[in-house]
Design an enzyme around this catalytic site. Structure first.
Site, PDB file in Angstrom:
ATOM      1  CD  GLN A   1       8.868 -23.171   3.481  1.00  0.00           C
ATOM      2  OE1 GLN A   1       7.677 -23.147   3.736  1.00  0.00           O
ATOM      3  NE2 GLN A   1       9.360 -22.721   2.336  1.00  0.00           N
TER       4      GLN A   1
ATOM      5  CG  ASN B   1       3.049 -15.590   2.545  1.00  0.00           C
ATOM      6  OD1 ASN B   1       3.017 -16.204   3.610  1.00  0.00           O
ATOM      7  ND2 ASN B   1       3.611 -16.088   1.463  1.00  0.00           N
TER       8      ASN B   1
ATOM      9  CB  SER C   1      -1.036  -1.854   5.350  1.00  0.00           C
ATOM     10  OG  SER C   1      -0.541  -0.719   5.976  1.00  0.00           O
TER      11      SER C   1
ATOM     12  CD  GLN D   1      -0.220   2.655   5.067  1.00  0.00           C
ATOM     13  OE1 GLN D   1      -0.181   1.504   5.452  1.00  0.00           O
ATOM     14  NE2 GLN D   1       0.890   3.347   4.855  1.00  0.00           N
TER      15      GLN D   1
ATOM     16  CG  HIS E   1       1.348  -1.417   2.278  1.00  0.00           C
ATOM     17  ND1 HIS E   1       2.582  -2.003   2.397  1.00  0.00           N
ATOM     18  CD2 HIS E   1       1.398  -0.299   3.032  1.00  0.00           C
ATOM     19  CE1 HIS E   1       3.334  -1.254   3.184  1.00  0.00           C
ATOM     20  NE2 HIS E   1       2.643  -0.220   3.582  1.00  0.00           N
TER      21      HIS E   1
ATOM     22  CD  GLU F   1      -0.806  -1.116  10.142  1.00  0.00           C
ATOM     23  OE1 GLU F   1       0.309  -1.633  10.193  1.00  0.00           O
ATOM     24  OE2 GLU F   1      -1.516  -1.134   9.109  1.00  0.00           O
ATOM     25  CG  HIS F   2      -0.463   3.394   9.885  1.00  0.00           C
ATOM     26  ND1 HIS F   2      -0.640   2.350   8.993  1.00  0.00           N
ATOM     27  CD2 HIS F   2       0.791   3.260  10.381  1.00  0.00           C
ATOM     28  CE1 HIS F   2       0.480   1.630   8.947  1.00  0.00           C
ATOM     29  NE2 HIS F   2       1.350   2.151   9.783  1.00  0.00           N
TER      30      HIS F   2
ATOM     31  CG  ASP G   1       5.319   2.899   7.086  1.00  0.00           C
ATOM     32  OD1 ASP G   1       4.825   2.439   8.132  1.00  0.00           O
ATOM     33  OD2 ASP G   1       4.716   2.936   6.002  1.00  0.00           O
TER      34      ASP G   1
ATOM     35  CD  GLU H   1      -9.561 -21.216  45.731  1.00  0.00           C
ATOM     36  OE1 GLU H   1      -8.539 -21.867  45.448  1.00  0.00           O
ATOM     37  OE2 GLU H   1      -9.787 -20.073  45.309  1.00  0.00           O
TER      38      GLU H   1
ATOM     39  CG  HIS I   1      -3.092 -25.270  47.850  1.00  0.00           C
ATOM     40  ND1 HIS I   1      -3.219 -26.428  47.121  1.00  0.00           N
ATOM     41  CD2 HIS I   1      -2.648 -24.329  46.984  1.00  0.00           C
ATOM     42  CE1 HIS I   1      -2.873 -26.187  45.855  1.00  0.00           C
ATOM     43  NE2 HIS I   1      -2.516 -24.908  45.758  1.00  0.00           N
TER      44      HIS I   1
END
Length: 433
Positions: free
Chosen positions: A195, A218, A241, A263, A266, A331-332, A365, A419, A424
């Site tokens: 929301q 989330n 992660s 990690q 997480h 990612e890492h 981080d 074309e 044009h």
């Protein structure tokens, strides 16, 4: 029962299975929630504040209205008194590092007049209003506030708003408020979930529509961001992660284990992988993971994460290990080898690279300065960390004199006619009749 990490020989099949496993964690695979999310988006789009207030009562248990949706200056001041002074200072120092790093990314507009009557260029303009989503509850991360807001601030964004869910009393995590104030957020709204994403994407009577929306959340937040992309810009769809450690026999097994666990704690979908050329290191790391987990508070989560997405891959050669790392595009990525810089030159795909045994992942981080909002789930093959460019847009500039156009007008007309776009061609032609 102890926590052990499975040790698997790195073969083409093992790599394929692993990649398959990891991709199952992508937000693209949660279509069962899409209906719910789309319903929420549609309600907020149609009914604005009324829907936003209803959903806040339903999901957060707080009666939101037009008078209490904005966090007041008094609440922000009170948040400072609730936070330990030492921690406030740490947040300030971290913000300074993040600002200094992102200031180096600033680029200027450029114009290039050529002697032949043409001027070409690129005008860089910060976006007008940015919206930052910040999770609440157990997942309140002041560090994430800094990482989202400071690049926008450095880019020169005109207005930065933030939404974050309240608790049932309407309170917001004090660390979140202090970090937002230090980073330079203009207005904070009490609202969370899909929301809040909808409110920022479409605008309501209380929450203004933004041009770009960033920040983690989330699965409902991730899917909502994906759904509003196109109405507004977004940073990326963050997946769970992940860390990949590339190590040879010189690495310290205790450090490697500690970094993998950083990690794994997480969430249950987090992934922790070690790729090494040393069987001895593999066995020592597995033993250390077991010993260290005993002392950690999030042991249950770590156990599940490692059972599902934790691997120690034993590679024949460092070349094979590097190939696998590029395929996984973590990612890492930590490189703990005798010469990490040399290995780093061969890495093409990673969100952030940490070199040497004193550059452990949490440094990135919290404090070093580079952004911790990074591409996950293999998207480091085509995405970058959040940066100043994410809050700038580029506009092309074109100027031709009559002489300059005359030299090329037949080329353009020929191209347009090929074309089938005769209007044009005509728009150029009329200038030379």
């Amino acid at each position: 029962m102890g926590v052990t990490m499975r040790i698997v020989k790195l073969t083409a099949q093992a790599k394929a299975n692993l990649l398959d496993d990891l991709l199952k964690r992508s937000p693209n695979n949660y279509s069962e929630y899409e209906g719910v999310v789309n319903g929420i988006l549609e309600d907020v789009r149609k009914d604005g504040d009324r829907a936003l207030f209803d959903y806040t009562l339903k999901f957060d248990g707080y009666a939101l209205d037009a008078d209490n949706i904005k966090v007041t200056r008094e609440e922000i001041d009170a948040a400072y008194s609730l936070l330990d002074d030492g921690l406030t200072d740490v947040i300030r120092r971290s913000a300074d590092n993040i600002r200094a790093f992102h200031e180096k990314q600033l680029r200027n507009s450029w114009f290039e007049p050529k002697g032949d009557g043409t001027i070409l260029g690129m005008k860089l303009t910060p976006i007008g209003r940015a919206g930052v989503y910040v999770p609440g509850g157990k997942a309140a991360y002041p560090s994430s506030v800094l990482m989202n807001v400071i690049p926008a601030k450095v880019a020169g964004v005109g207005e930065i708003i933030m939404t974050t869910p309240p608790d049932a009393q309407g309170r917001i995590n004090p660390g979140t408020l202090v970090a937002a104030d230090i980073a330079g957020v203009d207005t904070i709204y009490r609202a969370g979930g899909a929301q809040a994403v909808a409110a920022m994407a479409f605008g309501t009577q209380s929450v203004p529509k933004v041009d770009k929306l960033t920040g983690p959340g989330n699965i409902f937040v991730a899917l909502a961001k994906k759904a509003v992309y196109g109405y507004v810009g977004i940073d990326s769809i963050a997946g769970p992660s992940e860390i990949l450690v590339l190590a040879d026999g010189t690495a310290n097994p205790r450090y490697v284990a500690a970094d993998l666990l950083s990690q794994a704690e997480h969430d249950e979908l987090a992934s922790a992988i070690l790729i090494t050329t040393s069987k001895e290191l593999a066995e020592q790391v597995s033993a250390q993971v077991d010993a260290l987990t005993e002392k950690l508070s999030r042991k249950g989560i770590i156990q599940k994460s490692l059972d599902n997405y934790g691997y120690i891959l034993l590679a024949e050669s460092m070349e094979d290990a590097i190939d696998a790392a590029n395929e996984i595009a973590s990612e890492h990525l930590e490189i703990l080898t005798a010469d990490p810089y040399q290995v780093m030159t061969k890495i093409r795909n990673a969100g952030a690279i940490f070199l040497g045994e004193y550059s452990s992942e949490p440094l990135g981080d919290y404090f070093a300065g580079p952004n911790h909002i990074l591409p996950t789930n293999g998207t480091a093959k085509f995405f970058s960390p959040l940066n100043v460019d994410d809050f700038m847009k580029k506009t092309s500039i074109i100027s031709y004199s009559r002489e300059a156009l005359e030299r090329v007008h037949k080329d353009i007309e020929a191209f347009a006619e090929s074309e089938g776009l005769t209007a044009h061609a005509n728009s150029i032609k009329v200038r030379f009749e």
